[in-house]
Design a protein around this motif. Structure first.
Motif, PDB file in Angstrom:
ATOM      1  N   ARG A  26       0.826  -1.210   0.000  1.00 56.31           N
ATOM      2  CA  ARG A  26       0.000   0.000   0.000  1.00 56.31           C
ATOM      3  C   ARG A  26       0.863   1.263   0.000  1.00 56.31           C
ATOM      4  NH1 ARG A  26      -4.471  -1.624   4.635  1.00 56.31           N
ATOM      5  NH2 ARG A  26      -5.599  -3.204   3.393  1.00 56.31           N
ATOM      6  N   ARG A  27       1.943   1.213   0.781  1.00 56.89           N
ATOM      7  CA  ARG A  27       2.817   2.376   0.865  1.00 56.89           C
ATOM      8  C   ARG A  27       3.538   2.626  -0.461  1.00 56.89           C
ATOM      9  NH1 ARG A  27       7.724   1.426   4.588  1.00 56.89           N
ATOM     10  NH2 ARG A  27       8.262   0.252   2.708  1.00 56.89           N
ATOM     11  N   ASP A  28       3.956   1.551  -1.123  1.00 57.98           N
ATOM     12  CA  ASP A  28       4.714   1.699  -2.369  1.00 57.98           C
ATOM     13  C   ASP A  28       3.830   2.014  -3.571  1.00 57.98           C
ATOM     14  OD1 ASP A  28       6.967   1.202  -0.920  1.00 57.98           O
ATOM     15  OD2 ASP A  28       7.080  -0.931  -1.477  1.00 57.98           O
ATOM     16  N   ARG A  29       2.513   1.774  -3.458  1.00 59.28           N
ATOM     17  CA  ARG A  29       1.623   2.088  -4.567  1.00 59.28           C
ATOM     18  C   ARG A  29       1.474   3.604  -4.659  1.00 59.28           C
ATOM     19  NH1 ARG A  29      -3.222  -0.002  -2.983  1.00 59.28           N
ATOM     20  NH2 ARG A  29      -2.500  -2.110  -3.464  1.00 59.28           N
ATOM     21  N   THR A  30       1.942   4.202  -5.771  1.00 57.49           N
ATOM     22  CA  THR A  30       1.976   5.658  -5.895  1.00 57.49           C
ATOM     23  C   THR A  30       0.592   6.231  -6.170  1.00 57.49           C
ATOM     24  OG1 THR A  30       2.937   7.515  -7.078  1.00 57.49           O
ATOM     25  CG2 THR A  30       2.527   5.530  -8.357  1.00 57.49           C
ATOM     26  N   GLU A  31       0.330   7.387  -5.584  1.00 62.09           N
ATOM     27  CA  GLU A  31      -0.909   8.109  -5.828  1.00 62.09           C
ATOM     28  C   GLU A  31      -0.780   9.075  -7.004  1.00 62.09           C
ATOM     29  OE1 GLU A  31      -3.773   7.757  -4.264  1.00 62.09           O
ATOM     30  OE2 GLU A  31      -3.083   6.257  -2.829  1.00 62.09           O
ATOM     31  N   VAL A  32       0.446   9.275  -7.486  1.00 61.03           N
ATOM     32  CA  VAL A  32       0.706  10.252  -8.544  1.00 61.03           C
ATOM     33  C   VAL A  32       0.462   9.600  -9.899  1.00 61.03           C
ATOM     34  CG1 VAL A  32       2.410  11.791  -9.575  1.00 61.03           C
ATOM     35  CG2 VAL A  32       2.390  11.437  -7.100  1.00 61.03           C
ATOM     36  N   SER A  33      -0.399  10.222 -10.697  1.00 61.57           N
ATOM     37  CA  SER A  33      -0.698   9.710 -12.031  1.00 61.57           C
ATOM     38  C   SER A  33       0.453  10.051 -12.980  1.00 61.57           C
ATOM     39  CB  SER A  33      -1.999  10.324 -12.545  1.00 61.57           C
ATOM     40  OG  SER A  33      -2.202  10.010 -13.896  1.00 61.57           O
ATOM     41  N   CYS A  34       1.064   9.023 -13.525  1.00 59.15           N
ATOM     42  CA  CYS A  34       2.167   9.254 -14.474  1.00 59.15           C
ATOM     43  C   CYS A  34       1.686   9.984 -15.720  1.00 59.15           C
ATOM     44  CB  CYS A  34       2.808   7.923 -14.856  1.00 59.15           C
ATOM     45  SG  CYS A  34       3.715   7.123 -13.523  1.00 59.15           S
ATOM     46  N   CYS A  35       0.461   9.692 -16.148  1.00 57.29           N
ATOM     47  CA  CYS A  35      -0.088  10.333 -17.340  1.00 57.29           C
ATOM     48  C   CYS A  35      -0.204  11.838 -17.135  1.00 57.29           C
ATOM     49  CB  CYS A  35      -1.448   9.721 -17.669  1.00 57.29           C
ATOM     50  SG  CYS A  35      -2.236  10.436 -19.132  1.00 57.29           S
ATOM     51  N   VAL A  36      -0.804  12.248 -16.011  1.00 57.27           N
ATOM     52  CA  VAL A  36      -0.973  13.674 -15.725  1.00 57.27           C
ATOM     53  C   VAL A  36       0.385  14.342 -15.558  1.00 57.27           C
ATOM     54  CG1 VAL A  36      -1.883  15.335 -14.054  1.00 57.27           C
ATOM     55  CG2 VAL A  36      -3.244  13.357 -14.702  1.00 57.27           C
ATOM     56  N   LYS A  37       1.290  13.657 -14.867  1.00 54.87           N
ATOM     57  CA  LYS A  37       2.612  14.229 -14.618  1.00 54.87           C
ATOM     58  C   LYS A  37       3.345  14.529 -15.918  1.00 54.87           C
ATOM     59  CE  LYS A  37       7.057  13.139 -12.448  1.00 54.87           C
ATOM     60  NZ  LYS A  37       7.785  12.211 -11.555  1.00 54.87           N
ATOM     61  N   TRP A  38       3.351  13.586 -16.847  1.00 58.48           N
ATOM     62  CA  TRP A  38       4.112  13.779 -18.078  1.00 58.48           C
ATOM     63  C   TRP A  38       3.392  14.668 -19.079  1.00 58.48           C
ATOM     64  CZ3 TRP A  38       8.941  13.210 -17.598  1.00 58.48           C
ATOM     65  CH2 TRP A  38       9.460  12.264 -16.691  1.00 58.48           C
ATOM     66  N   VAL A  39       2.070  14.771 -18.986  1.00 56.04           N
ATOM     67  CA  VAL A  39       1.345  15.743 -19.811  1.00 56.04           C
ATOM     68  C   VAL A  39       1.716  17.165 -19.385  1.00 56.04           C
ATOM     69  CG1 VAL A  39      -0.936  16.732 -20.241  1.00 56.04           C
ATOM     70  CG2 VAL A  39      -0.586  14.288 -20.492  1.00 56.04           C
ATOM     71  N   VAL A  40       1.698  17.413 -18.060  1.00 60.71           N
ATOM     72  CA  VAL A  40       2.077  18.731 -17.551  1.00 60.71           C
ATOM     73  C   VAL A  40       3.529  19.036 -17.898  1.00 60.71           C
ATOM     74  CG1 VAL A  40       2.361  20.128 -15.467  1.00 60.71           C
ATOM     75  CG2 VAL A  40       0.369  18.641 -15.704  1.00 60.71           C
ATOM     76  N   PHE A  41       4.404  18.050 -17.740  1.00 61.82           N
ATOM     77  CA  PHE A  41       5.825  18.267 -18.013  1.00 61.82           C
ATOM     78  C   PHE A  41       6.070  18.577 -19.487  1.00 61.82           C
ATOM     79  CE2 PHE A  41       9.846  16.394 -19.484  1.00 61.82           C
ATOM     80  CZ  PHE A  41      10.739  17.169 -18.761  1.00 61.82           C
ATOM     81  N   SER A  42       5.533  17.737 -20.384  1.00 63.73           N
ATOM     82  CA  SER A  42       5.806  17.916 -21.815  1.00 63.73           C
ATOM     83  C   SER A  42       5.199  19.203 -22.344  1.00 63.73           C
ATOM     84  CB  SER A  42       5.264  16.716 -22.597  1.00 63.73           C
ATOM     85  OG  SER A  42       3.876  16.559 -22.373  1.00 63.73           O
ATOM     86  N   GLN A  43       4.011  19.548 -21.872  1.00 67.66           N
ATOM     87  CA  GLN A  43       3.372  20.785 -22.321  1.00 67.66           C
ATOM     88  C   GLN A  43       4.194  22.002 -21.928  1.00 67.66           C
ATOM     89  OE1 GLN A  43      -0.274  21.689 -20.279  1.00 67.66           O
ATOM     90  NE2 GLN A  43      -1.035  23.013 -21.895  1.00 67.66           N
ATOM     91  N   ASN A  44       4.720  21.993 -20.720  1.00 65.86           N
ATOM     92  CA  ASN A  44       5.433  23.166 -20.229  1.00 65.86           C
ATOM     93  C   ASN A  44       6.884  23.214 -20.696  1.00 65.86           C
ATOM     94  OD1 ASN A  44       3.653  24.822 -18.254  1.00 65.86           O
ATOM     95  ND2 ASN A  44       3.180  22.679 -17.819  1.00 65.86           N
ATOM     96  N   VAL A  45       7.445  22.087 -21.107  1.00 60.35           N
ATOM     97  CA  VAL A  45       8.753  22.136 -21.765  1.00 60.35           C
ATOM     98  C   VAL A  45       8.640  22.958 -23.045  1.00 60.35           C
ATOM     99  CG1 VAL A  45      10.387  20.759 -23.081  1.00 60.35           C
ATOM    100  CG2 VAL A  45       9.759  20.046 -20.800  1.00 60.35           C
ATOM    101  N   LEU A  46       7.544  22.752 -23.785  1.00 61.57           N
ATOM    102  CA  LEU A  46       7.309  23.519 -25.007  1.00 61.57           C
ATOM    103  C   LEU A  46       7.150  25.005 -24.690  1.00 61.57           C
ATOM    104  CD1 LEU A  46       6.790  23.541 -28.060  1.00 61.57           C
ATOM    105  CD2 LEU A  46       4.378  23.085 -27.560  1.00 61.57           C
TER     106      LEU A  46
END
Length: 290
Positions: A26-46
């Motif tokens: 339970r502790r190791d299961r991440t709550e952070v969505s990889c999809c949302v994280k990389w969408v925000v990252f890639s959009q703002n790199v541009l």
């Protein structure tokens, strides 16, 4: 054969290990969505790269005009295209930086700043749109002041000259603010300008394109306002009325672009806040399972 009381002590370590393993999963299961994280990252790199390029173009334009060594040009800084490029590039760069680094490093403070900046810009755009619709006469007066400043700086500021030529010759096919006579407010095109070939004339961008060639005649506007009828040589319509007509004819396109920009900003705010909430939930989980 062992009794239940004799079996219990042997089963307790196994149950404890299973409980710890379950808690670890339970502790190791991440709550952070990889999809949302990389969408925000890639959009703002541009955004980050585009903002840096725009900012660099504005600084380059300022250095080419030697603005810092000629401070009298700062009096018209509000209508200076290079200054507008610097401000636009800087704001875009900051937003891209906070969103990109905030998503990559999972920094909740930077993500909060990113969402806040997008929200402020969206609010300002909404307020300006409402004010522009309600106070049309006031907006028309402000646009007229800007055009007057651009006409006065024509020949003095290369960026202003290029902007005016683009507006008159390529975008609106117009001349002056309300009529070609507005060019009398420029010292080079004033009818009383001494020994100037451009006296009582207009810039070449006011001229109607020649039918026999696609090359512009840079001297086509010399002394043209001295003639009784120059409607076949230059545009008669002022740029203020031409701009109003252009917006009326392209209202649907302008509205669609404005809505598209607003939707992108709203999605950016939602994704940023969603990612920030996921990171805070993950930190709370780590604190709970310590």
């Amino acid at each position: 054969m062992a009794t239940p009381r004799e079996q219990a002590p042997a089963e307790r370590p196994n149950a404890t290990r299973r409980l710890r393993a379950r808690r670890k999963r339970r502790r190791d299961r991440t709550e952070v969505s990889c999809c949302v994280k990389w969408v925000v990252f890639s959009q703002n790199v541009l955004f980050w790269i585009v903002g840096l390029l725009i900012f660099a173009a504005g600084i380059w334009a300022w250095t080419e005009k030697d603005t810092l060594n000629n401070l009298k040009r700062l009096t018209s800084i509000a209508v200076d295209p290079a200054f507008l490029l610097i401000i636009t590039g800087l704001v875009t760069f900051v937003i891209g930086f906070t969103g990109c680094v905030g998503a990559l490093r999972e920094n909740t403070f930077l993500l909060a700043v990113y969402s806040f900046l997008l929200g402020i810009i969206l609010l300002c755009e909404l307020v300006l749109g409402i004010l522009g619709f309600v106070f049309r006469d006031w907006l028309r007066g402000k646009v007229k002041e800007i055009l007057q400043a651009l006409i006065s700086d024509y020949r003095e500021d290369e960026d202003a000259m290029d902007l005016v030529n683009w507006i008159q010759g390529y975008w609106l096919q117009c001349c002056g603010i309300t009529s070609p006579g507005d060019w009398n407010n420029n010292i080079y095109f004033n009818c009383s300008a001494p020994s100037s070939p451009e006296a009582c004339g207009v810039p070449y961008s006011c001229c109607r394109p020649p039918k026999e060639t696609s090359l512009p005649n840079l001297q086509c506007g010399y002394g043209v306002r001295r003639k009784d009828d120059f409607s076949e040589l230059i545009y008669n319509k002022g740029c203020l009325d031409a701009a109003q007509s252009w917006f009326d004819q392209n209202l649907v396109i302008v509205a669609a672009v404005a809505i598209g920009v607003a939707v992108v900003q709203i999605l950016g705010i939602c994704f940023g806040q969603n990612l920030r909430a996921d990171i805070l939930a993950q930190k709370a989980k780590w604190a709970r399972y310590k």
